[in-house]
Structures are given as C-alpha cells and as structure tokens.
Design a protein around this motif. Structure first.
Motif, PDB file in Angstrom:
ATOM      1  N   GLU A  11       0.828  -1.213   0.000  1.00  0.00           N
ATOM      2  CA  GLU A  11       0.000   0.000   0.000  1.00  0.00           C
ATOM      3  C   GLU A  11       0.862   1.264   0.000  1.00  0.00           C
ATOM      4  O   GLU A  11       0.562   2.225  -0.715  1.00  0.00           O
ATOM      5  CB  GLU A  11      -0.928  -0.004   1.215  1.00  0.00           C
ATOM      6  N   ALA A  13       3.962   1.517  -1.116  1.00  0.00           N
ATOM      7  CA  ALA A  13       4.621   1.611  -2.422  1.00  0.00           C
ATOM      8  C   ALA A  13       3.657   2.174  -3.462  1.00  0.00           C
ATOM      9  O   ALA A  13       4.046   3.026  -4.280  1.00  0.00           O
ATOM     10  CB  ALA A  13       5.132   0.236  -2.848  1.00  0.00           C
ATOM     11  N   ALA A  14       2.413   1.724  -3.438  1.00  0.00           N
ATOM     12  CA  ALA A  14       1.421   2.241  -4.382  1.00  0.00           C
ATOM     13  C   ALA A  14       1.185   3.732  -4.143  1.00  0.00           C
ATOM     14  O   ALA A  14       1.089   4.512  -5.098  1.00  0.00           O
ATOM     15  CB  ALA A  14       0.116   1.459  -4.248  1.00  0.00           C
ATOM     16  N   ARG A  15       1.095   4.132  -2.885  1.00  0.00           N
ATOM     17  CA  ARG A  15       0.882   5.547  -2.560  1.00  0.00           C
ATOM     18  C   ARG A  15       2.044   6.401  -3.060  1.00  0.00           C
ATOM     19  O   ARG A  15       1.856   7.525  -3.513  1.00  0.00           O
ATOM     20  CB  ARG A  15       0.729   5.687  -1.041  1.00  0.00           C
ATOM     21  N   LEU A  16       3.271   5.854  -2.991  1.00  0.00           N
ATOM     22  CA  LEU A  16       4.463   6.593  -3.415  1.00  0.00           C
ATOM     23  C   LEU A  16       4.769   6.417  -4.899  1.00  0.00           C
ATOM     24  O   LEU A  16       5.698   7.036  -5.410  1.00  0.00           O
ATOM     25  CB  LEU A  16       5.671   6.135  -2.584  1.00  0.00           C
ATOM     26  N   ASP A  17       4.022   5.545  -5.573  1.00  0.00           N
ATOM     27  CA  ASP A  17       4.218   5.250  -6.989  1.00  0.00           C
ATOM     28  C   ASP A  17       5.623   4.710  -7.261  1.00  0.00           C
ATOM     29  O   ASP A  17       6.301   5.127  -8.198  1.00  0.00           O
ATOM     30  CB  ASP A  17       3.932   6.482  -7.853  1.00  0.00           C
ATOM     31  N   VAL A  18       6.064   3.801  -6.384  1.00  0.00           N
ATOM     32  CA  VAL A  18       7.330   3.091  -6.569  1.00  0.00           C
ATOM     33  C   VAL A  18       7.048   1.598  -6.394  1.00  0.00           C
ATOM     34  O   VAL A  18       6.001   1.210  -5.882  1.00  0.00           O
ATOM     35  CB  VAL A  18       8.426   3.543  -5.559  1.00  0.00           C
ATOM     36  N   SER A  19       7.980   0.763  -6.809  1.00  0.00           N
ATOM     37  CA  SER A  19       7.794  -0.674  -6.635  1.00  0.00           C
ATOM     38  C   SER A  19       8.008  -1.046  -5.166  1.00  0.00           C
ATOM     39  O   SER A  19       8.656  -0.314  -4.408  1.00  0.00           O
ATOM     40  CB  SER A  19       8.770  -1.458  -7.510  1.00  0.00           C
ATOM     41  N   GLN A  20       7.473  -2.199  -4.791  1.00  0.00           N
ATOM     42  CA  GLN A  20       7.699  -2.681  -3.433  1.00  0.00           C
ATOM     43  C   GLN A  20       9.187  -2.901  -3.198  1.00  0.00           C
ATOM     44  O   GLN A  20       9.702  -2.620  -2.111  1.00  0.00           O
ATOM     45  CB  GLN A  20       6.938  -3.988  -3.191  1.00  0.00           C
ATOM     46  N   THR A  22      11.677  -1.257  -4.452  1.00  0.00           N
ATOM     47  CA  THR A  22      12.313   0.040  -4.189  1.00  0.00           C
ATOM     48  C   THR A  22      12.094   0.456  -2.750  1.00  0.00           C
ATOM     49  O   THR A  22      13.031   0.885  -2.058  1.00  0.00           O
ATOM     50  CB  THR A  22      11.763   1.108  -5.146  1.00  0.00           C
ATOM     51  N   ASN A  52       2.533  10.417   4.182  1.00  0.00           N
ATOM     52  CA  ASN A  52       2.070  11.708   3.669  1.00  0.00           C
ATOM     53  C   ASN A  52       3.070  12.819   3.981  1.00  0.00           C
ATOM     54  O   ASN A  52       3.357  13.670   3.133  1.00  0.00           O
ATOM     55  CB  ASN A  52       0.697  12.050   4.243  1.00  0.00           C
ATOM     56  N   ILE A  55       6.101  12.558   1.707  1.00  0.00           N
ATOM     57  CA  ILE A  55       5.785  13.085   0.367  1.00  0.00           C
ATOM     58  C   ILE A  55       5.915  14.607   0.357  1.00  0.00           C
ATOM     59  O   ILE A  55       6.505  15.184  -0.563  1.00  0.00           O
ATOM     60  CB  ILE A  55       4.370  12.645  -0.071  1.00  0.00           C
TER      61      ILE A  55
END
Length: 64
Positions: A11, A13-20, A22, A52, A55
């Motif tokens: 979750e 990783a998806a929020r940060l738009d990176v792969s797990q 990474t 958050n 980010i």
C-alpha cells in the motif's frame, strides 16, 4: 485512544508510486531513504501520516 492508520509495504509503495522492491531497498539503506518503517511482530508497516509527511518533504526539496 487514538487510532493510527497503517499501510502495508504494498500500500505504501502504491501511494508513493514506486515498486515494493524500491521501498524495501529504501528502508534497508543507511540512513533510511523513505518514510520510516514500523516493525510490528514479523511484519513491516508504515504510518499513513508518516508517508504523507515524507511526500510533502520531497516536494519542499524540489523547490531548491
């Protein structure tokens, strides 16, 4: 008692738009690159507020 919203590695990783992968590399680096991980038992979680906040700090770094 205050409830803290937690995210799994997937979750976060998806929020940060990176792969797990990474995100895993970031938390294994010294110093830690991404948002601070929290170990709960055998699992790793991320506080949604920490993700958050991280980010927003990245946005501030981009202004230089």
């Amino acid at each position: 008692m205050t409830r803290i919203s937690m995210l799994t590695t997937a979750e976060a990783a998806a929020r940060l738009d990176v792969s797990q992968r990474t995100l895993i590399r970031w938390r294994q680096s010294v110093p830690i690159i991404g948002p601070p991980p929290i170990r709960i038992g055998n699992g790793i979680r991320y506080a949604e507020a920490d993700v958050n906040s991280w980010i927003l700090t990245q946005r501030e770094k981009g202004k230089s």
